[in-house]
Motif scaffolding. Sequence first.
Motif, short mmCIF file in Angstrom:
data_model
loop_
_atom_site.label_atom_id
_atom_site.label_comp_id
_atom_site.label_asym_id
_atom_site.label_seq_id
_atom_site.Cartn_x
_atom_site.Cartn_y
_atom_site.Cartn_z
N ALA A 230 1.10 -1.34 -0.08
CA ALA A 230 -0.17 -0.15 0.08
C ALA A 230 1.03 1.26 0.07
O ALA A 230 0.58 2.22 -0.65
CB ALA A 230 -1.02 0.06 1.25
N LEU A 231 1.96 1.11 0.93
CA LEU A 231 2.95 2.37 0.71
C LEU A 231 3.38 2.58 -0.69
O LEU A 231 3.56 3.58 -1.06
CB LEU A 231 3.98 2.19 1.65
N VAL A 232 3.75 1.33 -1.23
CA VAL A 232 4.38 1.60 -2.69
C VAL A 232 3.23 2.31 -3.57
O VAL A 232 3.54 3.01 -4.58
CB VAL A 232 4.83 0.27 -3.13
N LEU A 233 1.95 1.64 -3.50
CA LEU A 233 1.07 2.30 -4.17
C LEU A 233 0.78 3.93 -4.01
O LEU A 233 0.59 4.61 -4.99
CB LEU A 233 -0.26 1.79 -3.92
N LEU A 234 0.79 4.18 -2.74
CA LEU A 234 0.46 5.70 -2.26
C LEU A 234 1.60 6.39 -2.99
O LEU A 234 1.40 7.60 -3.41
CB LEU A 234 0.58 5.90 -0.80
N VAL A 235 2.89 6.11 -3.00
CA VAL A 235 4.01 6.76 -3.37
C VAL A 235 3.86 6.71 -5.24
O VAL A 235 4.44 7.86 -5.49
CB VAL A 235 5.41 6.10 -3.15
N LEU A 236 3.51 5.70 -5.54
CA LEU A 236 3.41 5.83 -7.07
C LEU A 236 2.05 6.58 -7.67
O LEU A 236 2.25 7.48 -8.56
CB LEU A 236 2.94 4.39 -7.72
N LEU A 237 1.21 6.77 -6.91
CA LEU A 237 -0.05 7.68 -6.87
C LEU A 237 0.37 9.31 -6.77
O LEU A 237 0.06 9.99 -7.42
CB LEU A 237 -1.45 7.29 -6.10
N ALA A 238 1.15 9.11 -5.65
CA ALA A 238 1.74 10.69 -5.52
C ALA A 238 2.68 11.38 -6.65
O ALA A 238 2.52 12.38 -6.92
CB ALA A 238 2.65 10.71 -4.07
N SER A 239 3.22 10.24 -7.34
CA SER A 239 4.32 10.76 -8.20
C SER A 239 3.50 10.89 -9.48
O SER A 239 3.90 11.82 -10.39
CB SER A 239 5.10 9.25 -8.53
N LEU A 240 2.43 10.24 -9.79
CA LEU A 240 1.62 10.35 -11.10
C LEU A 240 0.89 11.96 -10.88
O LEU A 240 0.96 12.61 -11.84
CB LEU A 240 0.66 9.47 -10.91
N VAL A 241 0.58 12.25 -9.57
CA VAL A 241 -0.24 13.39 -9.48
C VAL A 241 0.80 14.55 -9.79
O VAL A 241 0.18 15.66 -10.32
CB VAL A 241 -0.90 13.54 -7.89
N MET A 242 2.02 14.45 -9.32
CA MET A 242 2.92 15.73 -9.36
C MET A 242 3.82 15.59 -10.74
O MET A 242 4.88 16.14 -10.73
CB MET A 242 3.87 15.90 -8.05
N TRP A 243 3.42 14.56 -11.72
CA TRP A 243 4.39 14.57 -12.59
C TRP A 243 4.39 15.73 -13.69
O TRP A 243 5.40 15.85 -13.99
CB TRP A 243 3.81 13.17 -13.47
N ARG A 244 3.38 16.42 -13.86
CA ARG A 244 3.63 17.39 -14.84
C ARG A 244 4.40 18.85 -13.92
O ARG A 244 5.12 19.37 -14.77
CB ARG A 244 2.27 18.10 -15.15
N ALA B 291 11.15 5.91 -8.56
CA ALA B 291 12.36 5.14 -8.37
C ALA B 291 12.41 4.57 -6.97
O ALA B 291 12.72 3.40 -6.70
CB ALA B 291 13.50 5.91 -8.54
N SER B 292 11.89 5.23 -5.93
CA SER B 292 11.76 5.03 -4.53
C SER B 292 10.76 3.92 -4.40
O SER B 292 10.79 3.11 -3.61
CB SER B 292 11.55 6.21 -3.68
N ALA B 293 9.87 4.00 -4.82
CA ALA B 293 8.54 3.12 -4.90
C ALA B 293 9.07 1.62 -5.46
O ALA B 293 8.82 0.59 -4.91
CB ALA B 293 7.47 3.59 -5.70
N VAL B 294 9.70 1.67 -6.51
CA VAL B 294 10.44 0.46 -7.17
C VAL B 294 11.41 -0.07 -6.14
O VAL B 294 11.64 -1.47 -6.07
CB VAL B 294 10.93 0.69 -8.53
N LEU B 295 12.44 0.54 -5.57
CA LEU B 295 13.13 0.22 -4.61
C LEU B 295 12.44 -0.34 -3.57
O LEU B 295 13.01 -1.48 -2.94
CB LEU B 295 14.14 1.42 -4.37
N LEU B 296 11.50 0.30 -3.05
CA LEU B 296 10.80 -0.45 -1.66
C LEU B 296 10.20 -1.62 -1.97
O LEU B 296 10.14 -2.41 -1.49
CB LEU B 296 9.72 0.88 -1.33
N LEU B 297 9.53 -1.70 -3.19
CA LEU B 297 9.00 -2.80 -3.58
C LEU B 297 9.93 -4.05 -3.91
O LEU B 297 9.59 -5.09 -3.58
CB LEU B 297 8.26 -2.78 -4.99
#
Length: 96
Positions: free
Chosen positions: A16-30, A41-47
């Motif tokens: 769930a933490l990985v998913l939250l980090v990925l969602l936050a990354s998508l929100v701030m992508w632009r 990168a940190s979400a992938v490393l955590l996973l």
Amino acid sequence: MHLLAQLINALAQPLALVLLVLLASLVMWRRRPRLARAGVASAVLLLALTGWKPLADAAMRPLEDLYAPPIGDLSRFEGIVVLGGTYDSEVTNSRG
């Protein structure tokens, strides 16, 4: 109250933490692409770290070493209680 406990339990899971980090990354992508890439990168490393079995075994070994196996006559015992819900024969065989 039960719903709150279930929500906290779900959010405490590593995936769930990985998913939250990925969602936050998508929100701030632009607006902040550099920070978003770091988040991905940190979400992938955590996973990778949470899914890597040797790391989990290394983390559990000090806890398992706290208690020595019983010695002597074990005939008076009826059985054992295994907490955690699994039986890992690889760990059992390595520990004798």
